[in-house]
Motif scaffolding. Structure first.
Motif, PDB file in Angstrom:
ATOM      1  N   ASN A  32       0.822  -1.218   0.000  1.00  0.00           N
ATOM      2  CA  ASN A  32       0.000   0.000   0.000  1.00  0.00           C
ATOM      3  C   ASN A  32       0.854   1.265   0.000  1.00  0.00           C
ATOM      4  OD1 ASN A  32      -2.454  -1.313  -0.105  1.00  0.00           O
ATOM      5  ND2 ASN A  32      -2.660  -1.442   2.124  1.00  0.00           N
ATOM      6  N   VAL A  33       2.017   1.195   0.653  1.00  0.00           N
ATOM      7  CA  VAL A  33       2.922   2.355   0.611  1.00  0.00           C
ATOM      8  C   VAL A  33       3.427   2.557  -0.806  1.00  0.00           C
ATOM      9  CG1 VAL A  33       5.094   3.344   1.472  1.00  0.00           C
ATOM     10  CG2 VAL A  33       3.611   2.054   3.021  1.00  0.00           C
ATOM     11  N   ARG A  34       3.866   1.483  -1.430  1.00  0.00           N
ATOM     12  CA  ARG A  34       4.432   1.613  -2.787  1.00  0.00           C
ATOM     13  C   ARG A  34       3.344   2.054  -3.784  1.00  0.00           C
ATOM     14  NH1 ARG A  34       9.724   0.695  -2.304  1.00  0.00           N
ATOM     15  NH2 ARG A  34      10.459  -1.078  -1.111  1.00  0.00           N
ATOM     16  N   LYS A  35       2.116   1.636  -3.539  1.00  0.00           N
ATOM     17  CA  LYS A  35       1.023   2.015  -4.453  1.00  0.00           C
ATOM     18  C   LYS A  35       0.607   3.470  -4.277  1.00  0.00           C
ATOM     19  CE  LYS A  35      -1.267  -2.304  -4.546  1.00  0.00           C
ATOM     20  NZ  LYS A  35      -2.211  -3.038  -3.698  1.00  0.00           N
ATOM     21  N   THR A  36       0.527   3.935  -3.033  1.00  0.00           N
ATOM     22  CA  THR A  36      -0.064   5.260  -2.804  1.00  0.00           C
ATOM     23  C   THR A  36       0.968   6.372  -2.657  1.00  0.00           C
ATOM     24  OG1 THR A  36      -0.108   4.897  -0.399  1.00  0.00           O
ATOM     25  CG2 THR A  36      -2.048   4.192  -1.646  1.00  0.00           C
ATOM     26  N   VAL A  37       2.248   6.011  -2.508  1.00  0.00           N
ATOM     27  CA  VAL A  37       3.338   7.000  -2.397  1.00  0.00           C
ATOM     28  C   VAL A  37       2.972   8.164  -1.466  1.00  0.00           C
ATOM     29  CG1 VAL A  37       5.088   8.292  -3.689  1.00  0.00           C
ATOM     30  CG2 VAL A  37       3.875   6.417  -4.798  1.00  0.00           C
ATOM     31  N   PRO A  38       2.765   7.874  -0.189  1.00  0.00           N
ATOM     32  CA  PRO A  38       2.352   8.947   0.730  1.00  0.00           C
ATOM     33  C   PRO A  38       3.417  10.033   0.862  1.00  0.00           C
ATOM     34  CG  PRO A  38       2.917   6.948   1.946  1.00  0.00           C
ATOM     35  CD  PRO A  38       2.872   6.563   0.497  1.00  0.00           C
TER      36      PRO A  38
ATOM     37  N   CYS B 185      11.399   3.439   0.875  1.00  0.00           N
ATOM     38  CA  CYS B 185      10.255   2.598   1.262  1.00  0.00           C
ATOM     39  C   CYS B 185       9.047   2.824   0.367  1.00  0.00           C
ATOM     40  CB  CYS B 185       9.889   2.802   2.727  1.00  0.00           C
ATOM     41  SG  CYS B 185       8.875   4.243   3.104  1.00  0.00           S
ATOM     42  N   GLY B 186       9.127   3.831  -0.511  1.00  0.00           N
ATOM     43  CA  GLY B 186       8.019   4.056  -1.433  1.00  0.00           C
ATOM     44  C   GLY B 186       7.234   5.325  -1.166  1.00  0.00           C
ATOM     45  N   GLY B 187       7.622   6.053  -0.125  1.00  0.00           N
ATOM     46  CA  GLY B 187       6.973   7.317   0.175  1.00  0.00           C
ATOM     47  C   GLY B 187       7.698   8.479  -0.479  1.00  0.00           C
TER      48      GLY B 187
ATOM     49  N   LEU C 111      13.159   5.125  11.156  1.00  0.00           N
ATOM     50  CA  LEU C 111      11.976   4.314  11.403  1.00  0.00           C
ATOM     51  C   LEU C 111      10.745   5.197  11.591  1.00  0.00           C
ATOM     52  CD1 LEU C 111      10.351   1.820  12.022  1.00  0.00           C
ATOM     53  CD2 LEU C 111      11.342   1.776  14.313  1.00  0.00           C
ATOM     54  N   SER C 112      10.906   6.309  12.285  1.00  0.00           N
ATOM     55  CA  SER C 112       9.755   7.199  12.489  1.00  0.00           C
ATOM     56  C   SER C 112       9.232   7.741  11.165  1.00  0.00           C
ATOM     57  CB  SER C 112      10.139   8.352  13.425  1.00  0.00           C
ATOM     58  OG  SER C 112      10.332   7.848  14.735  1.00  0.00           O
ATOM     59  N   GLY C 113      10.128   8.065  10.256  1.00  0.00           N
ATOM     60  CA  GLY C 113       9.691   8.498   8.921  1.00  0.00           C
ATOM     61  C   GLY C 113       8.941   7.389   8.200  1.00  0.00           C
ATOM     62  N   VAL C 114       9.520   6.205   8.215  1.00  0.00           N
ATOM     63  CA  VAL C 114       8.901   5.060   7.535  1.00  0.00           C
ATOM     64  C   VAL C 114       7.549   4.719   8.167  1.00  0.00           C
ATOM     65  CG1 VAL C 114       9.160   2.582   7.041  1.00  0.00           C
ATOM     66  CG2 VAL C 114      11.115   4.118   6.756  1.00  0.00           C
ATOM     67  N   ALA C 115       7.487   4.744   9.493  1.00  0.00           N
ATOM     68  CA  ALA C 115       6.234   4.411  10.187  1.00  0.00           C
ATOM     69  C   ALA C 115       5.133   5.414   9.838  1.00  0.00           C
ATOM     70  CB  ALA C 115       6.469   4.358  11.694  1.00  0.00           C
ATOM     71  N   THR C 116       5.506   6.677   9.678  1.00  0.00           N
ATOM     72  CA  THR C 116       4.506   7.678   9.281  1.00  0.00           C
ATOM     73  C   THR C 116       3.959   7.350   7.900  1.00  0.00           C
ATOM     74  OG1 THR C 116       5.780   9.323  10.532  1.00  0.00           O
ATOM     75  CG2 THR C 116       4.055  10.159   9.063  1.00  0.00           C
ATOM     76  N   ALA C 117       4.838   7.005   6.977  1.00  0.00           N
ATOM     77  CA  ALA C 117       4.402   6.640   5.624  1.00  0.00           C
ATOM     78  C   ALA C 117       3.510   5.397   5.657  1.00  0.00           C
ATOM     79  CB  ALA C 117       5.620   6.390   4.732  1.00  0.00           C
TER      80      ALA C 117
END
Lengths: 273, 273, 273
Positions: A8-14, A35-37, A202-208
Motif C-alpha cells: 500500500n505504501v508503494r502504491k499510494t506513495v504517501p 520505502c516508497g513514500g 523508522l519514524s519516517g517510515v512508520a509515518t508513511a
C-alpha cells in the motif's frame, strides 16, 4: 499480512511532512524514498501549515529542536489534525533535558498523535510526566527483555490506552501496541545502534506506513518496525571485510529500497499478544 | 602508547555534546559512533545546559554559526567548564568573516578550552587576533612544510602556552602541541581534502579521545589525529575503479569503526619534538 | 565544447557560497568538491556578506527556508550582484506554499540572477506569479515530453528572456535556455528521482560551472546538466544486486568526481534549438 501494508505504501506513495532534526534528516528523506513514500521538510512557522496541507502524514521529531521549530510543530500538528492526517511523535531525548521532556508532553496535550515512537527511556519519561509525582508506570523497566516481557507489554498497552495512540517502543525487542493488542517484534541487529538515526528513519517510515494504511494503522506501524529491523539484518549479513557503520547505513537503506512483500512476510519475526 | 588512548574511548564510550554545523553533522555523529563514543547534538540556548550536563565532552564548531547557536556555544561552554568537562573549539572559517573571527576570539576569552583544532589559516587568525596590531606570531607561514617545520613547531607550542590549550593544527603535516611538546604527525592523504568535513569529524573524535583520557589529553588528541589520518590512508588504499569522494567518505568512517590499538600503533607516523 | 566547461571548473576551482536547505547540504558540498569546485555554507545575516565576498558564485536554494535564512538570501544576493558574482536561484517548492512562492518571486525582483534552476512545476509557478492573474505562460504543461517539446522550448526561451536569466528546467527531458537558444538534454535516469537532492546537487554544480565559464554561461549550465545526468546513467549502470538509492547516491557523486572532458563530450546527449 504485513506485506500488504508495504504494498500500500508503494502504491499510494504517501507524501510525508517531516519536522525533524538536522543530524539525520538526509537519511530520513532517503529512507522515505526507499520505502516508497515521498519526503518534504519544513520547519518555519510561516511555511508549515501550507506544506503539511499537501501531505498525507506528519512526522514530528524533537531532536535538535529550537524555539522556531517547536512553534512549527504545534502549528503543523494542529493543521494535520484538522485535516485528519496521520501524525507521529518521535520524542528524541525526552528525559535528557527539561526542554525536550516538556515539549514532548505539551505536544501530546495539544496535538492528537496517531503514533508515538521512541526508546524505552523516552516513552517512560512521557508516561511519568515531567512532574515529581511518579505514576503507576514508574516501575517500567529500562529495557525490554524476555524476563520482563509480560510487564512491558502491559505497560505498552496501558500507555497506548491512556494516550489513545499506537505506541512503538524500540530496542532489542520492539513493542508496537494499541489498547487491545501488542506486536512483540524480534527483528533487528545490535550493530544498528552504531549508526546515527535508525530510530529517526523508522519514524519516517512508520509515518508513511500509517498514512498508506488508514484502516489498520497498528499493523502498519508493526510492519514498518519489521521492515527496519529486517533491513538491518540484511545489511549486517551483507557486510564485507573492512566495512563499518558508514557502509551499513547505506546497506540498510538499500535493503529497504529492495524490500518486497514476500521478503517482509518471510523475514518478519513477531507474535501478537 | 596511542593504542591505549583508543582503547579507553571504546571502554568508556564518552558522550559528546556537539554544537556543530549542519553541513557535516551527520558524519560527525557517525564518526563518533565509529570511534567508540556516543554523539548528541543540541544548539538551542534553552536546551544546551541540560544536554551538556549529561555528557563528558563538548565540541564547539562554528561552521554555519548563527545568533542562536552562538548564544548556545557560550551557555554550553560555561556549563561544561563548571562541570570540568573537556571542551574543544573548531574555529571553522575564522579569518573568512568578521563574525566567525570575532566569535572564535570571544569564545576563547570566555570559555576555557582544552583543545583548539583548526587549519593553519584559522589558527593563525586566532593567534593574530581580529585587531590591527600584529603580534610576534604574524610570521607564521600559511602551510606547515618540512622547510618551516622548526618555526611552526615553535609557533604551535607558543600558541598552546599563550592560550593554555592543546592546539591541533592539521594539514599535510599535522601538529599537536601543548606548552612543552609537539607531536609532528605525517599520517593522512591529500585526497581527504576532497571530502567535506574530515576536519569536523576529527574535532568530534578528538573531543571523545580527550574526554576518555583525562590524564594525558595531549597524547589523546595526537592519537585522534593519527586515527583520522590513518583511516584516510586505509580508505584511499581500498578505493576501487570508479570510486570517488563519496565512497571515500564511507571508507574512512568504516576504517575508524574497525581501527584497533594494534593497527593504530603500527600505522601512526609521528615524532615528538 | 562542454568538456572545456568542465576543464575550466577543475582549473579554476570556483568557491561557491551556498545558502541551502539542511536536507541535502552535505551532498551539495561533496558534489561541489567532486566536480572540482569548493563549497562554503553560511546563512546568518551577519555572516553572509563577508562569506559571499570571498567566493565566485552564490547558490540560493529555498528548501527549508526560514526567516533568518531568507534575510540572508537578500543580503548575500545584493552583495554578490555588487561584486559581479554568478548567482543561481533554486526555487525548491515554489508553488507548494505561499512563503516559498512569494520568497522566490521577491528574490527574482530584488536580486539579479544569472541562472534559475527548477522542475517544471516550480518554474511554471514563477512564470505565473503568485497573484490570481494568469499570464500567457499558464498553458505550460506539467512535464516536458517529446510531444510538447516545441511549446516547452518556446516557454523556456520566453521565461529566460522575460527574467533575463538562463533557465534550467529539469525532468525526464532537461531544457537549458537563454533568450536565443535552448539546449534540449536527454541524459539522466528515472532512478535519480529516488534519491533526495539530485536537483539541489545540480544547482551547486551549475553555479560552479557558470562561475568558471563567465563568457559562455548558458553552455556551462548545459554542461552541468549533462554532467549530472550522465553521472546518473553511470551510477545506475554500475549498481550491483542488492544496491538501492543509498548506494546510487554515492555512485553518482563518485561518477562526477571521475568525470573528465572526454567522458562528458562522448556521453552528453543534447541538441540546440
Amino acid at each position: 499480512m504485513l506485506g500488504n501494508c508495504l504494498e500500500n505504501v508503494r502504491k499510494t506513495v504517501p507524501l510525508v511532512h517531516n519536522i525533524t532534526n538536522y543530524v539525520t534528516v538526509n537519511d530520513v528523506a532517503n529512507v522515505l524514498l526507499a520505502c516508497g513514500g515521498s519526503p518534504i521538510m519544513s520547519d518555519e512557522p510561516d511555511d508549515v501549515s501550507d506544506i503539511t496541507s499537501i501531505c498525507g502524514g506528519l512526522n514530528i521529531n524533537i531532536g535538535t529542536l529550537n524555539k522556531r521549530s517547536i512553534e512549527s510543530m504545534f502549528i503543523a500538528g494542529a493543521k494535520a489534525n484538522e485535516l485528519g492526517h496521520v501524525v507521529l511523535l518521535d520524542p528524541v531525548g525526552a528525559g535528557a533535558s527539561a526542554l525536550r521532556t516538556n515539549t514532548a508532553i505539551e505536544l501530546m496535550e495539544k496535538v492528537k498523535f496517531d503514533v508515538i515512537r521512541g526508546n524505552i527511556s523516552e516513552i517512560k519519561t512521557l508516561a511519568l510526566g515531567s512532574g515529581t509525582t511518579k505514576g503507576v508506570d514508574a516501575d517500567a523497566a529500562d529495557t525490554v527483555t524476555e524476563d520482563n516481557l509480560d510487564r512491558m507489554v502491559a505497560f505498552a498497552k496501558s500507555f497506548a490506552a491512556k494516550t489513545r495512540t499506537i505506541v512503538a517502543i524500540t530496542g532489542a525487542i520492539d513493542l508496537v501496541a494499541d489498547e487491545g493488542k501488542c506486536y512483540v517484534i524480534r527483528n533487528g541487529h545490535p550493530e544498528m545502534s552504531k549508526i546515527t538515526g535508525t530510530g529517526c528513519q523508522l519514524s519516517g517510515v512508520a509515518t508513511a506506513y500509517a498514512a498508506a494504511n488508514p484502516n489498520n494503522k497498528t499493523e502498519a506501524v508493526a510492519a514498518a518496525v519489521c521492515v527496519m529491523g529486517l533491513a538491518g539484518e540484511i545489511g549486517v549479513a551483507g557486510m564485507q571485510a573492512g566495512e563499518g557503520n558508514s557502509s551499513l547505513r547505506n546497506r540498510i537503506i538499500d535493503a529497504i529500497y529492495n524490500m518486497d512483500a514476500e521478503t517482509l512476510n518471510k523475514g518478519a519475526k513477531y507474535e501478537v499478544r
